[in-house]
Motif scaffolding. Sequence first.
Motif, PDB file in Angstrom:
ATOM      1  N   TRP A  40      28.276  46.137  27.038  1.00  0.00           N
ATOM      2  CA  TRP A  40      27.043  46.881  26.828  1.00  0.00           C
ATOM      3  C   TRP A  40      27.396  47.987  25.732  1.00  0.00           C
ATOM      4  O   TRP A  40      28.341  48.792  26.006  1.00  0.00           O
ATOM      5  N   VAL A  46      22.364  50.878  31.887  1.00  0.00           N
ATOM      6  CA  VAL A  46      22.469  49.663  31.867  1.00  0.00           C
ATOM      7  C   VAL A  46      21.265  48.985  32.685  1.00  0.00           C
ATOM      8  O   VAL A  46      21.522  49.170  34.073  1.00  0.00           O
ATOM      9  N   TYR A  50      21.037  42.890  33.127  1.00  0.00           N
ATOM     10  CA  TYR A  50      21.944  42.799  31.995  1.00  0.00           C
ATOM     11  C   TYR A  50      23.087  41.850  32.686  1.00  0.00           C
ATOM     12  O   TYR A  50      23.424  41.868  33.774  1.00  0.00           O
TER      13      TYR A  50
END
Length: 112
Positions: A40, A46, A50
């Motif tokens: 990331w 995040v 993800y």
Amino acid sequence: MSLDAYTDQQLMDELLNRRLERENEQPIEYCEDCQRFKPWTKRGEVPESYNPCSLGHAMRFKMPEPWDDPHDGGFYRRVCSDRKQIPPPDPPEPEPKPEPAKGFPGWTPRTI
């Protein structure tokens, strides 16, 4: 959910992952060492959706214990048929040797 969406190899990998998870036979190979790992890099939180695997494989995360090496943790899969190791970096090129120093015309070095 249908298993038809998965290849035979993916299903066999998952079964082997589960068995090894129970038996804890092999050391963990972390996904950060795979070319398909994408960390990331954006700002902010995040998102839950993800997945650091560019192929979308389900991974587990190992959090290091407080007394462990902080680098002994991360995303992993016990078995992954798509793992692609990151090649070692090329060795650095040797630096060119400097030319010997030149003195004035008629000058010769002396030894002491």
